[in-house]
Motif scaffolding. Sequence first.
Motif, PDB file in Angstrom:
ATOM      1  N   ALA A  16       4.039   1.463  -0.958  1.00 31.05           N
ATOM      2  CA  ALA A  16       4.773   1.364  -2.251  1.00 31.05           C
ATOM      3  C   ALA A  16       3.788   1.949  -3.360  1.00 31.05           C
ATOM      4  O   ALA A  16       4.224   2.972  -3.975  1.00 31.05           O
ATOM      5  CB  ALA A  16       5.150   0.037  -2.537  1.00 31.05           C
ATOM      6  N   TRP A  17       2.557   1.759  -3.393  1.00 30.26           N
ATOM      7  CA  TRP A  17       1.434   2.159  -4.238  1.00 30.26           C
ATOM      8  C   TRP A  17       1.451   3.389  -4.133  1.00 30.26           C
ATOM      9  O   TRP A  17       1.451   4.450  -5.122  1.00 30.26           O
ATOM     10  CB  TRP A  17       0.206   1.327  -4.231  1.00 30.26           C
ATOM     11  CG  TRP A  17      -1.052   2.162  -4.832  1.00 30.26           C
ATOM     12  CD1 TRP A  17      -1.365   1.900  -6.220  1.00 30.26           C
ATOM     13  CD2 TRP A  17      -1.731   3.228  -4.185  1.00 30.26           C
ATOM     14  NE1 TRP A  17      -2.326   2.710  -6.472  1.00 30.26           N
ATOM     15  CE2 TRP A  17      -2.741   3.575  -5.618  1.00 30.26           C
ATOM     16  CE3 TRP A  17      -2.008   4.169  -3.263  1.00 30.26           C
ATOM     17  CZ2 TRP A  17      -3.610   4.441  -5.349  1.00 30.26           C
ATOM     18  CZ3 TRP A  17      -2.761   5.071  -3.124  1.00 30.26           C
ATOM     19  CH2 TRP A  17      -3.461   5.340  -4.340  1.00 30.26           C
ATOM     20  N   ASN A  18       1.377   4.101  -2.865  1.00 31.13           N
ATOM     21  CA  ASN A  18       1.258   5.610  -2.696  1.00 31.13           C
ATOM     22  C   ASN A  18       2.422   6.294  -3.016  1.00 31.13           C
ATOM     23  O   ASN A  18       2.309   7.462  -3.521  1.00 31.13           O
ATOM     24  CB  ASN A  18       1.139   5.888  -1.153  1.00 31.13           C
ATOM     25  CG  ASN A  18       0.703   7.216  -0.791  1.00 31.13           C
ATOM     26  OD1 ASN A  18      -0.236   7.940  -1.341  1.00 31.13           O
ATOM     27  ND2 ASN A  18       1.899   7.879  -0.047  1.00 31.13           N
ATOM     28  N   SER A  23      -8.466  -7.812  -3.805  1.00 34.60           N
ATOM     29  CA  SER A  23      -9.380  -6.976  -4.025  1.00 34.60           C
ATOM     30  C   SER A  23      -9.163  -5.505  -3.913  1.00 34.60           C
ATOM     31  O   SER A  23      -9.264  -4.634  -4.531  1.00 34.60           O
ATOM     32  CB  SER A  23     -10.644  -7.303  -3.374  1.00 34.60           C
ATOM     33  OG  SER A  23     -11.746  -6.363  -3.787  1.00 34.60           O
ATOM     34  N   ALA A  24      -8.630  -5.461  -2.541  1.00 37.95           N
ATOM     35  CA  ALA A  24      -8.327  -3.934  -2.220  1.00 37.95           C
ATOM     36  C   ALA A  24      -6.994  -3.130  -3.026  1.00 37.95           C
ATOM     37  O   ALA A  24      -7.053  -2.409  -3.493  1.00 37.95           O
ATOM     38  CB  ALA A  24      -7.680  -3.951  -0.587  1.00 37.95           C
ATOM     39  N   LEU A  25      -5.882  -4.211  -3.135  1.00 38.77           N
ATOM     40  CA  LEU A  25      -4.821  -3.689  -4.157  1.00 38.77           C
ATOM     41  C   LEU A  25      -4.951  -3.625  -5.300  1.00 38.77           C
ATOM     42  O   LEU A  25      -4.703  -2.340  -5.948  1.00 38.77           O
ATOM     43  CB  LEU A  25      -3.451  -4.608  -3.764  1.00 38.77           C
ATOM     44  CG  LEU A  25      -2.743  -4.374  -2.449  1.00 38.77           C
ATOM     45  CD1 LEU A  25      -1.653  -5.473  -2.350  1.00 38.77           C
ATOM     46  CD2 LEU A  25      -1.994  -2.927  -2.513  1.00 38.77           C
ATOM     47  N   THR A  26      -5.833  -4.399  -6.021  1.00 41.10           N
ATOM     48  CA  THR A  26      -6.122  -4.135  -7.343  1.00 41.10           C
ATOM     49  C   THR A  26      -7.230  -2.834  -7.472  1.00 41.10           C
ATOM     50  O   THR A  26      -7.064  -2.444  -8.355  1.00 41.10           O
ATOM     51  CB  THR A  26      -6.766  -5.640  -8.239  1.00 41.10           C
ATOM     52  OG1 THR A  26      -7.854  -5.889  -7.157  1.00 41.10           O
ATOM     53  CG2 THR A  26      -5.612  -6.464  -7.957  1.00 41.10           C
ATOM     54  N   ALA A  27      -8.098  -2.776  -6.517  1.00 43.14           N
ATOM     55  CA  ALA A  27      -8.577  -1.478  -6.326  1.00 43.14           C
ATOM     56  C   ALA A  27      -7.815  -0.195  -6.521  1.00 43.14           C
ATOM     57  O   ALA A  27      -8.204   0.797  -7.185  1.00 43.14           O
ATOM     58  CB  ALA A  27      -9.743  -1.256  -5.150  1.00 43.14           C
ATOM     59  N   LEU A  28      -6.762  -0.467  -5.735  1.00 41.37           N
ATOM     60  CA  LEU A  28      -5.761   0.573  -5.940  1.00 41.37           C
ATOM     61  C   LEU A  28      -5.136   0.817  -7.213  1.00 41.37           C
ATOM     62  O   LEU A  28      -4.976   2.158  -7.529  1.00 41.37           O
ATOM     63  CB  LEU A  28      -4.751   0.454  -4.661  1.00 41.37           C
ATOM     64  CG  LEU A  28      -5.203   0.857  -3.464  1.00 41.37           C
ATOM     65  CD1 LEU A  28      -4.113   0.543  -2.194  1.00 41.37           C
ATOM     66  CD2 LEU A  28      -5.629   2.151  -2.919  1.00 41.37           C
ATOM     67  N   GLU A  75      -7.095  -8.992   0.278  1.00 42.54           N
ATOM     68  CA  GLU A  75      -5.656  -7.947  -0.059  1.00 42.54           C
ATOM     69  C   GLU A  75      -5.847  -7.882  -1.660  1.00 42.54           C
ATOM     70  O   GLU A  75      -5.604  -6.794  -2.187  1.00 42.54           O
ATOM     71  CB  GLU A  75      -4.638  -8.781   0.249  1.00 42.54           C
ATOM     72  CG  GLU A  75      -4.448  -8.861   1.785  1.00 42.54           C
ATOM     73  CD  GLU A  75      -4.782  -9.924   2.388  1.00 42.54           C
ATOM     74  OE1 GLU A  75      -5.709 -10.698   2.055  1.00 42.54           O
ATOM     75  OE2 GLU A  75      -4.275 -10.436   3.405  1.00 42.54           O
ATOM     76  N   MET A  96       0.695  -1.366   0.215  1.00 48.74           N
ATOM     77  CA  MET A  96      -0.071   0.033  -0.096  1.00 48.74           C
ATOM     78  C   MET A  96       0.736   1.326   0.029  1.00 48.74           C
ATOM     79  O   MET A  96       0.629   2.182  -0.677  1.00 48.74           O
ATOM     80  CB  MET A  96      -0.945   0.033   1.341  1.00 48.74           C
ATOM     81  CG  MET A  96      -2.348  -0.566   1.232  1.00 48.74           C
ATOM     82  SD  MET A  96      -3.229  -0.123   2.602  1.00 48.74           S
ATOM     83  CE  MET A  96      -2.605  -0.394   3.979  1.00 48.74           C
ATOM     84  N   MET A 118       5.081   3.561  -6.814  1.00 49.86           N
ATOM     85  CA  MET A 118       5.811   2.414  -7.274  1.00 49.86           C
ATOM     86  C   MET A 118       5.025   1.501  -8.257  1.00 49.86           C
ATOM     87  O   MET A 118       3.825   1.370  -7.827  1.00 49.86           O
ATOM     88  CB  MET A 118       6.585   1.553  -6.160  1.00 49.86           C
ATOM     89  CG  MET A 118       7.564   2.490  -5.418  1.00 49.86           C
ATOM     90  SD  MET A 118       8.426   1.298  -4.397  1.00 49.86           S
ATOM     91  CE  MET A 118       9.231   2.667  -3.191  1.00 49.86           C
ATOM     92  N   ASP A 151      -6.826   0.095  -9.724  1.00 49.20           N
ATOM     93  CA  ASP A 151      -7.763   0.949 -10.972  1.00 49.20           C
ATOM     94  C   ASP A 151      -7.719   2.325 -10.505  1.00 49.20           C
ATOM     95  O   ASP A 151      -8.029   3.368 -11.573  1.00 49.20           O
ATOM     96  CB  ASP A 151      -9.086   0.344 -10.260  1.00 49.20           C
ATOM     97  CG  ASP A 151      -9.397  -1.076 -10.592  1.00 49.20           C
ATOM     98  OD1 ASP A 151      -8.452  -1.643 -11.457  1.00 49.20           O
ATOM     99  OD2 ASP A 151     -10.303  -1.756 -10.114  1.00 49.20           O
ATOM    100  N   VAL A 152      -7.649   2.833  -9.198  1.00 50.03           N
ATOM    101  CA  VAL A 152      -7.607   4.172  -8.786  1.00 50.03           C
ATOM    102  C   VAL A 152      -6.549   4.852  -9.692  1.00 50.03           C
ATOM    103  O   VAL A 152      -6.392   5.856 -10.595  1.00 50.03           O
ATOM    104  CB  VAL A 152      -7.219   4.445  -7.399  1.00 50.03           C
ATOM    105  CG1 VAL A 152      -6.852   6.176  -7.230  1.00 50.03           C
ATOM    106  CG2 VAL A 152      -8.466   3.898  -6.636  1.00 50.03           C
ATOM    107  N   ARG A 172      -3.226   8.523  -9.710  1.00 45.72           N
ATOM    108  CA  ARG A 172      -2.539   8.555  -8.372  1.00 45.72           C
ATOM    109  C   ARG A 172      -1.819   7.094  -8.101  1.00 45.72           C
ATOM    110  O   ARG A 172      -2.399   6.080  -8.455  1.00 45.72           O
ATOM    111  CB  ARG A 172      -4.037   8.804  -7.412  1.00 45.72           C
ATOM    112  CG  ARG A 172      -3.796   8.911  -5.877  1.00 45.72           C
ATOM    113  CD  ARG A 172      -5.040   9.343  -5.230  1.00 45.72           C
ATOM    114  NE  ARG A 172      -4.904   9.165  -3.726  1.00 45.72           N
ATOM    115  CZ  ARG A 172      -5.930   9.242  -2.829  1.00 45.72           C
ATOM    116  NH1 ARG A 172      -7.144   9.359  -3.467  1.00 45.72           N
ATOM    117  NH2 ARG A 172      -5.872   9.264  -1.613  1.00 45.72           N
TER     118      ARG A 172
END
Lengths: 205, 205
Positions: free
Chosen positions: A46-48, A70-75, A68, A44, A51, A77-78, A84
């Motif tokens: 790293a995504w922010n 679902s949440a990470l792939t949602a990020l 996890e 999370m 990376m 998608d964002v 972002r």
Amino acid sequence: MPQGVPDTIPDDGLTTRQRRNLPVLAVHTGDGKGKSTAAFGMAMRAWNAGMRVAVFQFVKSAKWRVGEESALTALGDVHEQTGRGGPVEWHKMGQGWSWLRANADHDADHADAARAGWAEIARRLADEQHDFYVLDEFTYPLHWGWVDTDAVVSTLCARPGRQHVVITGRRAPTALLDAADLVTEMHKIAHPMDAGRKGQKGIEW
Amino acid sequence: MPQGVPDTIPDDGLTTRQRRNLPVLAVHTGDGKGKSTAAFGMAMRAWNAGMRVAVFQFVKSAKWRVGEESALTALGDVHEQTGRGGPVEWHKMGQGWSWLRANADHDADHADAARAGWAEIARRLADEQHDFYVLDEFTYPLHWGWVDTDAVVSTLCARPGRQHVVITGRRAPTALLDAADLVTEMHKIAHPMDAGRKGQKGIEW
């Protein structure tokens, strides 16, 4: 401790900035909970930081880590929709690696599938395809001898650029621990399973 | 281990389903990394399960956990826009609790601010306002005696409904550990700081 001051300054010819920007190899091991969960928490972050995140799940069941994923792939998608954060890829052995879709033979043999997974990761490391890799439960194929630990350690130590790698799972081989910059051992002290409670959605998976 | 079978079946008059659905009080403690990171990873799972997630950061600096905050609030945005997952709230003591914006006096005294934070959490628990609470670094105000551990344990043990609570930080008081369903201790084995490397964005914060 973002602003932490190290106890010792190594005599390695690097500036503080160069040293700070060295890629990290982290291992989360031990019999406690939180090994993978902490790795996904790092993902999370790293995504922010923008990376390019890639998760490789070396587990048999495709059902694990659905929350996890679902949440990470949602990020991810964002990122695609707004720019972002960074892009997120999620690959799992349990339903056959995605890049092997046309060749389902690997599903039949977990050792072959694990080797195919590592071979792909090694290719991606050579190409510097991602910035942050989670190799979830990768210690097991190493422990069982399906994938050669020495070859993995050599490849990881020689990886180009600034690619961070987090490996999770029990029974991490000593050679891997020795090569890691950061090793955390999760110890179980108390667990609901001990009191006869089964796992529940949103908490355990 | 979603389908795991417990070793013992307790004689508590509950069905397996009732027992499975009991709310969890988890504590992540120890001197190693990953305590908070694993809690935020759990929050991702909770989000995916549609739970109402709330994070309360009991840390002085508002700069900490910016990566996790950004990622989890991005998931909260996904929920608002698409209905996917659950809503996410993020409150931090470091810049004054959001519900106290009009009254910045608490910023001056960390003990008062910590007490105000816990008082609000106790109110929300009584109202069943969230499904998944992260009380990040909450062990410190307990350890330092700013917030009374026995009162916290009583409130947590008596919380209504099905509200999950995860508390992180070193030096967790014994009474809290005794009350918890799940305690994980993170042990540091190796860390880049030992080699004179400072933290880096996307990895450490």
